[in-house]
Scaffold this active site. Structure first.
Site, PDB file in Angstrom:
ATOM      1  N   ASN A 211      17.093 -11.554  -1.163  1.00 48.61           N
ATOM      2  CA  ASN A 211      16.858 -10.138  -1.653  1.00 48.61           C
ATOM      3  C   ASN A 211      15.444 -10.213  -2.665  1.00 48.61           C
ATOM      4  O   ASN A 211      14.777  -9.229  -2.725  1.00 48.61           O
ATOM      5  CB  ASN A 211      17.947  -9.502  -2.351  1.00 48.61           C
ATOM      6  N   CYS A 263      20.928  -2.800  -3.497  1.00 51.16           N
ATOM      7  CA  CYS A 263      20.935  -4.124  -3.551  1.00 51.16           C
ATOM      8  C   CYS A 263      19.615  -4.788  -4.241  1.00 51.16           C
ATOM      9  O   CYS A 263      19.763  -5.466  -5.258  1.00 51.16           O
ATOM     10  CB  CYS A 263      20.816  -4.773  -2.021  1.00 51.16           C
TER      11      CYS A 263
END
Length: 435
Positions: A211, A263
């Site tokens: 991420n 996220c």
């Protein structure tokens, strides 16, 4: 396989539903009795394309159930997935693991026979070992292995991502646990999906590193877009030019108002905090966080500039409020920074989003919410596109122009062509492209 999923948030609900689609017997557990009652009544609390239909199908076939009785669900399970929330902790940005550890304690007391306990929630390195310790301490006689199995789901495409993933990361070196996880994910062998076994720590870090890398790509192309604005280059040409290099790749090279969602902001903060705590600070990640937060605020300045340097007393119409299309998720959306800044500068805001209006009403003050794109645009001094929903890509531009008081469009997602907009008589501003 009998699977219990603890938590019916985004990750738990999607994962549990998709496991039931694999043919496993799944029960999703949540302490929120009202939420469970709603799910049992067929009401899905989140918008995710395809999820409602898949839940209806698998509850009818009895593969998927919802309940509040954790003890009974865990006692009969081959695998228990912890999919509770890990929000950013106030003060330092680290992931708050309160719910993970509370779930581990409850699970420990309910274990009967060999069980794989899987952390599906996004958690910092070392969490799996702490879960393992809690399980042993709470129930010394329990027979279990702790596994890390991070999710890589894109909101708006979560079903496809789960059913046809690039890879499945499984953090365990224990043979019994590897065999159990292989059996759970066996349906994916039809697509020859790589099942990658690692240590607990490597799996936990892989999620955060992935991420953070994607967030860095977004931030990089956003900064290149700013440079393009200064030198007269087109960021889309630059992005295509570098994206065709297979070492770089084309994905996540689309400029915009900054990343948001559940996220990227949370995970980059947590990863950076972990790196600081361990004495190996990730300076790139720290810079990405700072640039992204500033960028969202700076987008309001672009709108003000397009309006001649002031929006005081002007009606600004906003299309798109969620952080991305095909979701109702407002978490960390750029709209939550852009709209308040415009209001503070004196603008009157009208806004519309196909799915995010309910949540937006709770988060945004001094906004008039409208029922459609065209109702939002009527009488506007300027139109701002924040989220690239498909319905905004196909607006009747002649109608848009006729409805607006002044034909000014600030397109923060670059969904229209600058030349076409000029031909149609708009004052058009986008991101990183010559006007």
């Amino acid at each position: 396989m009998h699977i219990a999923v603890i938590g019916t948030g985004y990750v738990g609900l999607v994962s549990g539903t998709c496991f039931s689609e694999f043919g496993h017997d799944v029960i999703c557990i949540d302490m929120d009795a009202e939420k469970i009652a709603s799910l049992n009544a067929g009401k899905v609390p989140i918008f995710e394309p395809g999820l409602q239909a898949m839940i209806e199908k698998n509850t009818r076939s009895n593969y998927l159930k919802f309940g509040t009785d954790l003890k009974t669900a865990v006692a009969g399970a081959d695998a228990v997935f912890i999919a509770v929330g890990t929000p950013s902790r106030r003060g330092d940005g680290q992931a708050d693991l309160t719910y993970v550890y509370a779930a581990a304690k409850e699970i420990a007391a309910a274990l009967t026979g060999y069980t794989v306990v899987v952390t599906k929630s996004t958690v910092p390195v070392g969490t799996g070992r702490e879960v393992e310790r809690i399980l042993h301490e709470t129930n010394p006689d329990a027979d279990f292995d702790v596994v890390s199995n991070p999710e890589f789901l894109r909101e708006g495409a979560a079903i496809e991502d789960f059913m046809r993933p690039d890879r499945v990361i499984v953090g365990t070196l224990e043979k019994r646990a590897q065999e159990m996880m292989s059996a759970i994910y066996r349906p994916l062998s039809l697509f020859q999906t790589p099942l990658v076994f690692t240590s607990l720590e490597s799996s936990e870090l892989t999620k955060y590193a992935g991420n953070a890398f994607l967030a860095t790509k977004i931030t990089f192309i956003n900064e290149i877009a700013d440079l393009c604005d200064k030198v007269g280059a087109d960021v889309h040409d630059v992005a295509r030019g570098i994206g065709l290099d297979r070492r770089i790749g084309a994905k996540f090279l689309h400029p915009g108002p900054g990343f948001g969602g559940s996220c990227f902001p949370k995970d980059t903060r947590a990863l950076y905090q972990t790196s600081v705590e361990t004495g190996a600070p990730l300076r790139i990640v720290d810079t990405v966080i700072g640039i992204n937060e500033k960028r969202k605020v700076d987008m309001a300045a672009r709108v003000i500039d397009a309006c001649g340097g002031s929006v005081a007393g002007k009606q600004i119409s906003v299309l798109g409020l969620t952080f991305k299309p095909n979701t109702d998720d407002m978490r960390e959306s750029p709209s939550l920074d852009i709209i308040p800044a415009l209001v503070e500068a004196g603008a009157a805001i009208r806004a519309y989003d196909p799915e995010g209006m309910g949540e937006a009403r709770k988060l945004l003050d001094n906004v008039e919410f409208c029922d459609s794109s065209y109702a939002t645009i009527e009488g506007a001094d300027a139109l701002v596109i924040i989220t690239e929903w498909n319905e905004f890509r196909g607006l009747d531009l002649n109608r848009v122009k006729s409805l607006m008081k002044t034909p000014v469009m600030v397109d923060l997602r670059n969904i229209y062509d600058p030349h076409d907009m000029k031909q149609k008589g708009f004052t058009y501003r986008s991101v990183g492209r010559p006007t």
